[in-house]
Write a protein that holds these residues in place. Structure first.
Motif, PDB file in Angstrom:
ATOM      1  N   LYS A   2      23.435 -26.360 -17.303  1.00 59.06           N
ATOM      2  CA  LYS A   2      24.766 -25.608 -16.861  1.00 59.06           C
ATOM      3  C   LYS A   2      25.448 -26.802 -15.757  1.00 59.06           C
ATOM      4  O   LYS A   2      25.109 -27.477 -15.113  1.00 59.06           O
ATOM      5  N   LYS A   3      26.238 -26.685 -15.973  1.00 59.55           N
ATOM      6  CA  LYS A   3      27.479 -27.700 -15.535  1.00 59.55           C
ATOM      7  C   LYS A   3      27.175 -27.584 -14.097  1.00 59.55           C
ATOM      8  O   LYS A   3      27.016 -28.463 -12.717  1.00 59.55           O
ATOM      9  N   ASP A   4      27.621 -26.241 -13.286  1.00 59.66           N
ATOM     10  CA  ASP A   4      26.778 -25.786 -12.301  1.00 59.66           C
ATOM     11  C   ASP A   4      26.178 -26.181 -11.357  1.00 59.66           C
ATOM     12  O   ASP A   4      26.258 -26.276  -9.980  1.00 59.66           O
ATOM     13  N   ASN A   5      24.998 -26.429 -12.301  1.00 56.84           N
ATOM     14  CA  ASN A   5      23.273 -26.995 -11.897  1.00 56.84           C
ATOM     15  C   ASN A   5      23.031 -28.122 -11.247  1.00 56.84           C
ATOM     16  O   ASN A   5      23.121 -28.859 -10.208  1.00 56.84           O
ATOM     17  N   LEU A   6      24.503 -29.218 -11.366  1.00 54.40           N
ATOM     18  CA  LEU A   6      24.741 -30.707 -11.226  1.00 54.40           C
ATOM     19  C   LEU A   6      25.862 -30.686  -9.746  1.00 54.40           C
ATOM     20  O   LEU A   6      25.432 -31.527  -9.748  1.00 54.40           O
ATOM     21  N   LYS A   7      26.119 -29.139  -9.134  1.00 60.82           N
ATOM     22  CA  LYS A   7      26.838 -29.464  -8.332  1.00 60.82           C
ATOM     23  C   LYS A   7      26.634 -29.847  -7.055  1.00 60.82           C
ATOM     24  O   LYS A   7      25.001 -29.692  -6.541  1.00 60.82           O
ATOM     25  N   SER A   8      26.371 -30.382  -6.368  1.00 59.33           N
ATOM     26  CA  SER A   8      25.887 -31.345  -5.036  1.00 59.33           C
ATOM     27  C   SER A   8      26.463 -30.430  -3.566  1.00 59.33           C
ATOM     28  O   SER A   8      27.518 -30.294  -3.299  1.00 59.33           O
ATOM     29  N   VAL A   9      25.285 -30.503  -2.300  1.00 58.38           N
ATOM     30  CA  VAL A   9      26.040 -29.115  -1.600  1.00 58.38           C
ATOM     31  C   VAL A   9      27.012 -30.271  -0.687  1.00 58.38           C
ATOM     32  O   VAL A   9      27.831 -30.119   0.112  1.00 58.38           O
ATOM     33  N   CYS A  10      26.230 -31.704  -0.715  1.00 54.88           N
ATOM     34  CA  CYS A  10      26.591 -32.910   0.014  1.00 54.88           C
ATOM     35  C   CYS A  10      28.585 -33.227  -0.281  1.00 54.88           C
ATOM     36  O   CYS A  10      28.887 -33.884   0.697  1.00 54.88           O
ATOM     37  N   GLU A  11      28.545 -33.221  -1.469  1.00 54.71           N
ATOM     38  CA  GLU A  11      29.904 -33.105  -1.762  1.00 54.71           C
ATOM     39  C   GLU A  11      31.012 -32.269  -1.038  1.00 54.71           C
ATOM     40  O   GLU A  11      30.776 -30.853  -0.895  1.00 54.71           O
TER      41      GLU A  11
END
Length: 172
Positions: A2-11
């Motif tokens: 999923k696209k959400d799996n690519l979200k980075s907490v560091c952003e």
């Protein structure tokens, strides 16, 4: 994936999203455990700092769980100190009361002590479920996500808490 799996907490935008979504409920959760607003806010702040420091290691979807775990562990590290402070405060209760209505003052004091003791005497898991439900108006499913147990376990803890409170203060 999923696209959400690519979200980075560091952003920054993702970190802000996590903060805006979870900070209030995390603060309330810790407040219910410790009873001190300032301490709860400090623990929450430290939890977010730790999340930021470890942002490369944390999956976005697991950030809530990480925050609650860090906050709970931090709280547990402060429990011994908190118990000493509370014990000290208990011994220094102001005993100077007016004599305007001694029966009322006595009944009020006894009820308050009974209520406070009944809630404090609840096992920690029952107390936190009771306070999250009754004070923070969380639904059982939300509490189960926060605490990390099934909804049935939350229902059982609440049932036991209500039974215990009724037994201890229901005979007023």
């Amino acid at each position: 994936m999923k696209k959400d799996n690519l979200k980075s907490v560091c952003e920054q935008k993702n970190f802000e999203e996590i903060f805006n979504k979870h900070s209030n409920s995390l603060r309330n959760y810790i407040y219910y455990k410790c009873g001190n607003t300032q301490q709860a806010e400090d623990i929450v702040q430290e939890s977010y700092i730790k999340l930021w420091d470890n942002c490369n290691k944390i999956i976005f979807e697991k950030s809530k769980s990480f925050l609650y775990t860090v906050a709970n562990n931090r709280f547990l590290n402060e429990v011994a100190h908190k118990k000493v402070v509370l014990q000290h405060q208990k011994t220094n209760v102001n005993r100077d009361k007016t004599n305007l209505t001694p029966e009322f003052i006595l009944e009020e004091k006894e009820f308050y002590i009974k209520l406070k003791k009944a809630i404090a005497d609840l096992p920690e898991k029952q107390r936190e479920v009771f306070l999250l439900s009754r004070i923070d108006k969380k639904k059982y499913i939300e509490i189960s996500e926060i605490v990390g147990v099934s909804v049935k376990a939350i229902e059982k803890r609440m049932s036991k808490a209500l039974f215990t409170l009724k037994d201890k203060i229901g005979k007023v």
